[in-house]
Write an enzyme that holds these catalytic residues in place. Structure first.
Site, short mmCIF file in Angstrom:
data_model
loop_
_atom_site.label_atom_id
_atom_site.label_comp_id
_atom_site.label_asym_id
_atom_site.label_seq_id
_atom_site.Cartn_x
_atom_site.Cartn_y
_atom_site.Cartn_z
N LYS A 76 0.83 -1.20 0.00
CA LYS A 76 0.00 0.00 0.00
C LYS A 76 0.87 1.26 0.00
O LYS A 76 1.93 1.30 0.66
CB LYS A 76 -0.91 -0.03 1.23
N SER A 111 -9.38 2.29 2.94
CA SER A 111 -8.36 2.96 2.16
C SER A 111 -7.43 2.01 1.40
O SER A 111 -6.61 2.46 0.60
CB SER A 111 -7.52 3.86 3.09
N SER A 156 -10.30 -0.19 6.84
CA SER A 156 -9.57 -0.01 5.58
C SER A 156 -9.05 -1.29 4.95
O SER A 156 -8.72 -1.30 3.76
CB SER A 156 -8.40 0.96 5.78
#
Length: 480
Positions: A85, A160, A184
């Protein structure tokens, strides 16, 4: 790319991570072959979904040349490509945190978690897209734009860790790293039809060092199946003295826990709307209700439970404010000056907290923990929706109405995910079929304190009942 069940990519990309690692161990496939397959699949799919805007295939090839041979280290990946990420530093690879002022930043060192994953044979092939500093559950930012749901590109893949989930669903990677505060890892997994786990705080060491004593933000694994997820969790765990909450991994590998799944013996405490604390659309409620009926038909005990969860949202928002204040109070003002409004609002809310806010939140958390522990005396896991609504158009930053209720804050629509965060409990999303439009639906399972082994076994039991995991797909490209 219009059939939700079609797949036209390399055969290797459709295999499970566990299967590919077994091929690597036997020498039946090389890391270079896997990198080439992933690069092909990325080129085929990323123009439609924008899941992994920064790639580093050549770096992965260079890392593959110095891989050590297979050993007995638990969870070792031995040359498996994966995604990281874009909130987590990878040495020599553009890392932006989704914020305009850092659009060209290239770190000189990797995050400790990346170091561990690479030491255990993982090959980083790219950085997956994220909202700015991970704030919010719609994956877009001023640098790379929006990631789109692979099952319908008109829709939000959530966030996210939205890039991680979308890329997994189409076969760009076999495993992908993410992080979770308000869901997330769980919400994008639910929207994209994969599995995402929020581990107990301290089980996976990594992330911002200045937040080392904060329990709410955690690093964790995402995969296409529960078994693959367990493999990645094994790879991520281990004591790291650089993180004050870090603790040693369970002596029994999580992959072994998954093999103990017995759906017919599972005891589930069902909270369809978290004791009335969360708004859930009728469509979502109906689907999750039907999932519980199906689990009961498979022999599981499904019992509605209604612990007193009043104050959950308040406690969570205080914790959220503390995190943002800790991370951002001393950040370079030039970086903060370009924050999107919702992120700047988070920081201001955190800096405005009073001691009474903090004390009240701690008292609420303790009360909620006791209430949930009383329920766990009679059940193995808690089950509830991951999120109260199905995916909305990608252009909507956040959902403003659920079940007829007007929402006032950009995180309100995610409140099904707040309980596990507030109490430090492990939780995950596992697919439980699709809705009438062909979109995946995720079920949230919440485990006992430090109960990842039992949680993974329960999730594998659910996956077995629903015939999972879902297959890798081509992006379903639709236009308004």
């Amino acid at each position: 790319m219009t059939d939700s069940t079609s797949y036209t990519g390399p055969d290797l990309c459709a295999l499970s991570a566990v299967a590919v690692v077994d091929l690597l161990r036997r020498g039946d496939v090389s890391p270079d072959e896997l990198i080439a397959a992933a690069e092909t699949r990325h080129a085929q799919t990323d123009p439609a979904i924008n899941a992994m805007p920064t790639v580093c295939f050549d770096r992965a090839r260079a890392k593959a040349t110095v891989l050590e041979g297979p050993d007995d280290e638990r969870g070792a990946l031995w040359g498996l490509p994966l995604g990281i990420k874009d909130l987590t530093a990878v040495q020599g690879v553009r890392t932006t945190w989704g914020t305009a002022a850092l659009a060209g930043y290239v770190p000189g060192a990797s995050d400790p978690l990346v170091e561990l994953i690479e030491r255990r044979g993982g090959l980083v092939i790219g950085k997956t897209n994220t909202p700015e500093f991970g704030a919010g559950a719609n994956t877009f930012n001023a640098i790379f734009g929006a990631t789109r749901n692979p099952h319908d590109t008109r829709l939000n893949p959530a966030g996210s860790s939205g890039g991680a989930a979308a890329g997994l669903a189409v076969g760009q990677t076999w495993l992908s790293h993410g992080s979770d505060h308000g869901g997330s890892l769980r919400t994008p997994a639910a929207y994209c039809g994969v599995v995402g786990l929020r581990p107990s705080p301290g089980l996976v060491a990594g992330g911002p060092a200045q937040a080392g004593y904060i329990t709410e933000g955690v690093q964790g694994p995402m995969a296409r199946s529960v078994t693959d997820l367990a493999l990645f969790l094994d790879t991520m765990t281990g004591f790291d003295p650089r993180y004050p909450l870090s603790y040693p991994a369970d002596p029994v590998p999580y992959r072994e826990a998954v093999t103990r799944a017995e759906p017919g013996k599972l005891r589930i405490g069902y909270m369809p709307d978290l004791s009335g604390e969360s708004a859930v659309d009728p469509e979502m409620r109906t689907h999750i209700d039907q999932a519980m009926i199906r689990m009961a038909a498979a022999g599981a005990s499904v019992v509605p439970v209604t612990p007193d969860l009043s104050g959950m949202r308040r406690a969570y928002y205080v914790q959220r404010g503390l995190l943002w204040a800790t991370l951002m109070r001393d950040i370079d003002p030039a970086i903060r000056a370009e924050f999107k409004p919702t992120l700047e609002g988070n920081v201001q809310d955190g800096l405005a907290l009073t001691i009474d806010d903090i004390v009240d939140a701690q008292l609420i958390r303790s009360r909620l923990y006791d209430a949930v522990q009383a329920v766990f005396a009679d059940v193995d896991v808690l089950a509830c929706p991951v999120v109260g609504a199905m995916p909305h158009p990608v252009e909507e930053e956040w959902v403003r109405r659920i079940d007829g209720k007007q929402l006032t804050f950009y995180m309100d629509w995610l409140d099904c995910g707040f309980l596990a965060t507030a109490l430090g409990l492990p939780a995950l999303s596992v697919p439980v079929g699709r809705n009438a439009a062909g979109l995946p639906v995720g079920l949230q399972l919440i485990g006992k304190p430090r109960g990842e082994a039992g949680l993974l076994a329960a999730a594998r039991g659910v996956e077995m009942v629903f015939g999972g995991p879902l297959p890798v797909v081509d992006p379903v490209v639709r236009h308004r």
